[in-house]
Write an enzyme that holds these catalytic residues in place. Structure first.
Site, PDB file in Angstrom:
ATOM      1  N   CYS A   1      -3.788   5.148  -3.478  1.00 60.56           N
ATOM      2  CA  CYS A   1      -4.895   6.003  -3.223  1.00 60.56           C
ATOM      3  C   CYS A   1      -5.031   6.675  -4.306  1.00 60.56           C
ATOM      4  O   CYS A   1      -5.282   8.568  -3.562  1.00 60.56           O
ATOM      5  CB  CYS A   1      -5.388   6.310  -1.810  1.00 60.56           C
TER       6      CYS A   1
ATOM      7  N   ASP B   1       1.043  -1.235  -0.015  1.00 64.92           N
ATOM      8  CA  ASP B   1      -0.390   0.109   0.235  1.00 64.92           C
ATOM      9  C   ASP B   1       0.957   1.144  -0.243  1.00 64.92           C
ATOM     10  O   ASP B   1       1.737   1.880   0.511  1.00 64.92           O
ATOM     11  CB  ASP B   1      -0.578  -0.310   1.318  1.00 64.92           C
TER      12      ASP B   1
END
Length: 390
Positions: free
Chosen positions: A338, A285
């Site tokens: 993101c 991530d």
């Protein structure tokens, strides 16, 4: 506070936010809190009203404004022109608005980034960009041992379609002292992050590495999917964030299952040497532009530069290579950011597959407009070797 004083307070905070954005300083939320810590005379209604003014001005323009005053005047002229009469120069009030003074303009995306975003979204650019800066709901992840219906009824929340443990509150509310939160029954987590965890599909008995674990939001989801069985290493280079994971793990009763591991930037392999070729699943991530989280942190548009984006994409590629080194033959790497930018999403995943000789076996791009989540890109890369049964 008088309405005029609220406007002046918003201008002062916006000046601080603009300065912080230019030098990678504190976030807007932090600056708002600090401002009122030294102004105890401001009541809850004052703080709410000033915060509304500050964030209205921030959301209004994607280009970093000349000043807080320019940001607020530009927004008010567009959305609430009657409030400009309160710029009257009275005690604690802003001075009157001059006809030719600088004003911020309504801009959906940073001008230097707009071509890339138009290429990404095509004719849907304007709608997507507006959705990226609209107000975000509050999403929750419900722990496996808690009853979804009971939690939903208690909090007035509704299920998020497609995610079995996700609930959504239309209006954000503080939950830190709610009994459900204190008992570990719920965690605040955007549905997009929950989708990344579901995409990773961690299984009981596996060796899983959450390579950029931060404060552990996705770590908790991975543990739940593993049913507490197996080995999960949660690593990060940020000591403060990694330490913040501890209370969350204890609240969720996962502290005995997760192994936090602090890494030194640029020397991660030294701290992870015992795990070389051992992982069934590595979640990367990665640090990114945060373009997918503009609706939660709209001042990020004022912080991002082309140079910063280039540095981030370099870090992302390096972390993917590190994750690949940790995988056993037949293991899978799940890469997530993101971000809604192709440079950090599709382009990065395809380049990694070609560079590593991995199979790019699936990917998905999420946006607030199409999915109702924060913007995310997630992809799965399979290392050659024994086939992982899906």
């Amino acid at each position: 506070m008088r309405p005029q004083a609220r406007l002046q307070a918003a201008i002062e905070i916006l000046d601080q936010v603009i300065e912080a954005a230019a030098h990678q300083g504190a976030a807007a939320d932090t600056l708002v809190q600090r401002y009122f810590q030294t102004r105890r005379y401001a009541g809850s209604k004052d703080r709410a009203a000033v915060r509304e003014l500050v964030y209205g001005a921030i959301r209004f323009t994607a280009e970093r404004p000349y000043s807080g005053r320019a940001a607020l005047i530009g927004w008010l002229e567009s959305e609430a022109p009657d409030q400009l009469a309160l710029f009257d120069g009275s005690a604690h009030a802003p001075s009157p608005v001059e006809p030719f003074e600088t004003r911020a303009r309504a801009i959906l995306a940073p001008l230097w980034l707009e071509p890339a975003m138009r290429a990404r979204f095509g004719e849907g650019f304007e709608a997507e960009a507006r959705a990226l800066t609209a107000r975000a709901p509050l999403d929750l992840r419900v722990a496996p041992g808690a009853d979804m219906d009971e939690v939903a009824a208690e909090l007035g929340a509704v299920p998020v379609p497609g995610l079995p443990r996700a609930l959504r509150l239309a209006e954000p509310r503080p939950l830190e002292r709610h009994p459900l939160f204190e008992a570990g029954a719920v965690e605040v987590q955007d549905a997009g992050s929950q989708h990344v965890v579901a995409f990773a599909a961690a299984r009981a008995g596996e060796t899983v590495i959450d390579l950029c674990a931060g404060a552990g939001g996705k770590t908790l989801g991975l543990v739940a999917d593993m049913c507490g069985e197996g080995r999960l290493i949660a690593s990060d280079t940020d000591r403060t964030r990694l330490q913040a994971m501890g209370p969350r793990l204890m609240r969720a009763r996962c502290d005995a299952v997760v192994e936090p591991r602090l890494l030194n930037p640029g020397r991660e392999r030294e701290a992870l040497a015992d795990l070389e070729g051992a992982a069934d699943l590595v979640l990367v991530d990665a640090p990114c532009s945060g373009t997918g989280t503009w609706r939660r942190n709209p001042e990020l548009r004022w912080r991002l530069t082309a140079d910063r984006l280039a540095r981030l994409t370099h870090v992302q590629a390096r972390l993917i290579d590190l994750g690949a080194w940790l995988l056993k033959p037949g293991g899978r790497l799940v890469y997530a950011v993101c971000s809604v930018l192709a440079e950090e999403g599709t382009d990065q995943a395809q380049a990694a597959a070609a560079r590593l000789g991995f199979a790019l076996s699936g990917s998905r791009a999420l946006t607030p407009l199409s999915d109702g989540y924060d913007g995310f890109f997630v992809a799965r890369l399979d290392k050659p070797g024994e086939t992982w049964l899906s």
